[in-house]
Design an enzyme around this catalytic site. Structure first.
Site, mmCIF file in Angstrom:
data_model
loop_
_atom_site.group_PDB
_atom_site.id
_atom_site.type_symbol
_atom_site.label_atom_id
_atom_site.label_comp_id
_atom_site.label_asym_id
_atom_site.label_seq_id
_atom_site.Cartn_x
_atom_site.Cartn_y
_atom_site.Cartn_z
ATOM 1 N N CYS A 133 1.042 -0.966 -0.458
ATOM 2 C CA CYS A 133 0.224 0.207 -0.318
ATOM 3 C C CYS A 133 0.742 1.556 0.029
ATOM 4 O O CYS A 133 1.165 1.780 0.949
ATOM 5 C CB CYS A 133 -1.007 0.109 1.455
ATOM 6 S SG CYS A 133 -2.149 1.952 1.392
ATOM 7 N N CYS A 136 -0.817 4.675 1.957
ATOM 8 C CA CYS A 136 -0.824 4.273 3.692
ATOM 9 C C CYS A 136 0.964 4.150 4.056
ATOM 10 O O CYS A 136 1.493 4.689 4.711
ATOM 11 C CB CYS A 136 -0.738 2.889 4.020
ATOM 12 S SG CYS A 136 -2.260 2.045 3.271
ATOM 13 N N ASP A 137 2.320 3.786 3.040
ATOM 14 C CA ASP A 137 3.368 3.830 3.810
ATOM 15 C C ASP A 137 4.452 4.467 2.658
ATOM 16 O O ASP A 137 4.954 5.107 3.319
ATOM 17 C CB ASP A 137 3.690 2.516 3.262
ATOM 18 C CG ASP A 137 3.006 1.147 4.328
ATOM 19 O OD1 ASP A 137 2.848 1.884 5.209
ATOM 20 O OD2 ASP A 137 2.651 0.629 4.261
#
Ligand code: FAD
Length: 303
Positions: A133, A136-137
């Site tokens: 992701c 997200c990261d």
């Protein structure tokens, strides 16, 4: 209490089904094991959903879907479905926490999840540099070097997204050309931060506590090399989240649920919509259309 419909999954398909079922005043609710939104929650930016011609963040789009479903009275409850058991004309839905819900119909909208590479180091270093992701990261990799694995739309889109943070992005693909749509390819080819590594597969992810590099196999020359990277983002395709229903309804060999054009599965009372369904285009726009059709079919069949 016997419900008319239970919708499993609050991604785009489940939320669209909830809007249609709620508006038709069908008695039921949505069950979601995580936060509502599905894969769109981890999508940075959506620019192919009709009406949003300037694009919209995945987060904002699902927030709108969720509000819309709630507006028509459909509750979204937290719970993970472990199995479904036909009992006479009804269906018992068994949750993993031990609860059972009885319903006349079910719309399976459980979507899909990322495929894993299945190489040494992947599992051990997930969350320590291995990610599925970018939204997200991505921000954790500011000014670092990352590898993105894959050649389809998601891989190319997320590689471009990663250039916002990383100082260099290697895009590693097992073939010598991308599968992604032309517009994404053009953007990636003209981005100076992206370097393409063709005809190559990741054989191992190296690192002790954190990703330090990857071992690559060149499929043409047979040469093995090591590339120093701080992160590895994997986008090599998806698999349907249908383990809990295998054997109960017809699926293809990969587990995608087969339906007719009303979204009816091979078993009476069970419908499927979205990425968990066998179909050619796995996108938000098709997921919502199928969610709406499934809810319409439920209303029609209950009558
Ligand atoms: C990185 C990335 C970028 C993308 N970009 C785009 C884009 O730009 N445009 C586009 O149109 N599409 C895009 N897609 C594809 C799009 O997100 C999917 O096609 C869409 O989300 C499918 O919706 P769905 O409702 O079928 O499934 P999902 O979105 O997968 O939602 C399924 C939901 O079901 C829940 N669930 C699963 N199993 C259970 C269970 N047993 N019990 C309870 N709940 C369960 C899950 O937690 C999830 O919330 C992208 C996908 C990814 C991964």
């Amino acid at each position: 209490m016997i419900y008319d419909v239970i919708i499993i999954g609050a991604g785009p398909a489940g939320l669209a089904a909830a809007i249609y079922a709620g508006r038709a005043q069908v008695n039921g609710f949505v069950l979601e094991k995580m936060s509502p939104g599905g894969q769109v929650l981890i999508t940075d930016f959506v620019e192919n959903y009709p009406g949003f011609f300037e694009g919209i963040s995945g987060f904002e789009l699902v927030e709108k879907f969720t509000e819309h479903a709630k507006k028509f009275g459909m509750a979204i409850e937290n719970g993970e479905v472990g199995s479904i058991e036909p009992v006479g004309e009804n269906l018992n839905i068994h949750l993993t926490d031990g609860k059972t819900i009885t319903t006349k119909t079910v719309i399976v909208a459980t979507g899909a999840t990322h495929k894993k590479l299945g190489v040494k180091g992947e599992q051990e270093l997930t969350g320590r540099g291995v990610s599925y992701c970018a939204t997200c990261d991505g921000p954790f990799f500011r000014d670092q070097v990352v590898a993105v694995v894959g050649g389809g739309d998601s891989a190319v889109q997320e590689a471009i997204f990663m250039t916002k943070f990383a100082k260099k992005v290697y895009l590693i693909h097992r073939r010598d050309e991308l599968r992604a749509i032309k517009i994404l390819q053009e953007r990636a080819f003209s981005n100076d931060k992206i370097e393409f590594i063709w005809n190559s597969t990741v054989e191992e992810i190296i690192g002790k506590d954190q990703v330090e590099g990857i071992k690559l196999l060149n499929k043409v020359s047979g040469e093995i090399s090591t590339l120093k990277v701080d992160g590895v983002f994997i986008f090599i395709g998806i698999e349907p989240t249908t383990q809990f229903i295998r054997g109960l309804v017809d699926t293809d060999e990969r587990g995608f649920i087969k339906t007719d054009e009303w979204m009816r599965s091979s078993r009476q009372g069970i419908y499927a919509a979205g990425d968990c369904r066998k179909k050619p285009l796995l996108q938000i726009v098709t997921a919502v259309a199928e969610g709406a059709t499934a809810a319409f079919a439920v209303e029609h069949d209950l009558e």
